[in-house]
Write a protein that holds these residues in place. Structure first.
Motif, PDB file in Angstrom:
ATOM      1  N   GLU A 176      45.026  40.054  58.485  1.00 30.86           N
ATOM      2  CA  GLU A 176      45.822  41.144  57.808  1.00 30.86           C
ATOM      3  C   GLU A 176      47.254  40.383  57.697  1.00 30.86           C
ATOM      4  O   GLU A 176      48.050  40.401  56.533  1.00 30.86           O
ATOM      5  N   PHE A 192      41.305  46.485  50.675  1.00 32.13           N
ATOM      6  CA  PHE A 192      42.331  46.665  51.702  1.00 32.13           C
ATOM      7  C   PHE A 192      43.358  47.170  51.033  1.00 32.13           C
ATOM      8  O   PHE A 192      43.860  47.379  50.155  1.00 32.13           O
ATOM      9  N   MET A 231      34.827  42.542  61.302  1.00 31.52           N
ATOM     10  CA  MET A 231      33.599  43.094  60.789  1.00 31.52           C
ATOM     11  C   MET A 231      32.346  42.573  61.290  1.00 31.52           C
ATOM     12  O   MET A 231      31.204  42.942  60.777  1.00 31.52           O
ATOM     13  N   SER A 289      41.134  44.963  45.608  1.00 25.50           N
ATOM     14  CA  SER A 289      40.216  44.051  46.069  1.00 25.50           C
ATOM     15  C   SER A 289      40.455  42.838  44.819  1.00 25.50           C
ATOM     16  O   SER A 289      39.953  43.025  43.717  1.00 25.50           O
ATOM     17  N   CYS A 340      38.668  39.644  58.590  1.00 25.40           N
ATOM     18  CA  CYS A 340      39.639  39.982  57.710  1.00 25.40           C
ATOM     19  C   CYS A 340      41.161  39.976  58.186  1.00 25.40           C
ATOM     20  O   CYS A 340      41.677  40.965  58.770  1.00 25.40           O
ATOM     21  N   GLN A 356      42.489  37.336  52.064  1.00 27.08           N
ATOM     22  CA  GLN A 356      43.092  38.177  51.334  1.00 27.08           C
ATOM     23  C   GLN A 356      43.362  37.580  49.969  1.00 27.08           C
ATOM     24  O   GLN A 356      42.581  37.642  48.801  1.00 27.08           O
ATOM     25  N   TYR A 389      37.082  48.151  54.069  1.00 24.85           N
ATOM     26  CA  TYR A 389      36.706  46.640  54.653  1.00 24.85           C
ATOM     27  C   TYR A 389      35.476  46.472  54.341  1.00 24.85           C
ATOM     28  O   TYR A 389      34.887  45.336  53.970  1.00 24.85           O
TER      29      TYR A 389
END
Length: 212
Positions: free
Chosen positions: A154, A42, A147, A55, A152, A186, A37
């Protein structure tokens, strides 16, 4: 293609395939996940596959000043029909995300190992969940990796109309108040696009990620 060993290492994301595949293999230890991360990577794979690390060349993100809340959604929020909590039922949220049926998908990428791995991150205070309740029943929610300056996301789920949107909006507002730079979504998703998320180049995302 780079095949991971026991060494905690990832190649530069600019070496990814055109689709965004960075590496194959390795494990889902907290140390490797956090390294991933921190580098804009991921895991995303299915039960019958090795661990695949991604990525994508275009990253779906939400800048908080671009959050879109429709008039009908504002009415739902103002009515207070849902109760929203944070980190009260992490395992239940990720399990529900795993079980929910999604259009165009035969199965889920949230394997048993993924559930255990992210629950470990949650125990370490790194993964966070938002829960949406209706009459004491869990009807929606989301989870992701925090982070500290970028969250991030999911996965999310909804058992009632708009429940996942409620979680997303609450998370976004909280992150904005806490001074986060953006919410990482993402990959492209029309549901999140309707809420204001958009794609930016991978290089731009990495700059945000590293501007601590």
């Amino acid at each position: 293609m780079y095949f991971l060993t026991r060494e905690l290492y990832f190649p530069n994301v600019e070496e990814a395939s055109p689709e965004g595949l960075v590496a194959i293999g390795g494990d889902l230890s907290p140390e490797r996940l956090l390294l991933a991360y921190r580098n804009g990577i991921f895991p995303w794979f299915e039960d019958d596959e090795p661990i695949l690390w991604w990525s994508p060349p275009e990253r779906m993100v939400l800048f908080f000043n671009e959050l879109k809340i429709s008039k009908s959604m504002r009415n739902i929020l103002n009515r207070g029909m849902f109760t929203i909590t944070c980190n009260k039922a992490f395992r239940e949220v990720i399990t529900a995300c795993r079980r929910v049926e999604r259009e165009g998908q035969d199965g889920t990428w949230i394997t048993d190992d993924m559930v255990d791995a992210y629950c470990r991150l949650h125990e370490l205070g790194v993964a966070r969940s938002y829960e949406v309740w209706y009459e004491d029943k869990l009807v929606g929610g989301l989870y992701g990796v925090d982070m500290g300056h970028i969250f991030c996301g999911e996965s999310m789920f909804s058992l009632m109309p708009n429940a996942s949107k409620v979680a997303f909006i609450k998370l976004s507002r909280d992150l904005q108040k806490q001074g986060y730079r953006l919410l990482d979504c993402q990959v492209h998703n029309s549901h999140l696009e309707s809420l204001g998320a958009r794609e930016i180049p991978r290089k731009e995302f990495i700059r945000y990620l590293r501007s601590i």
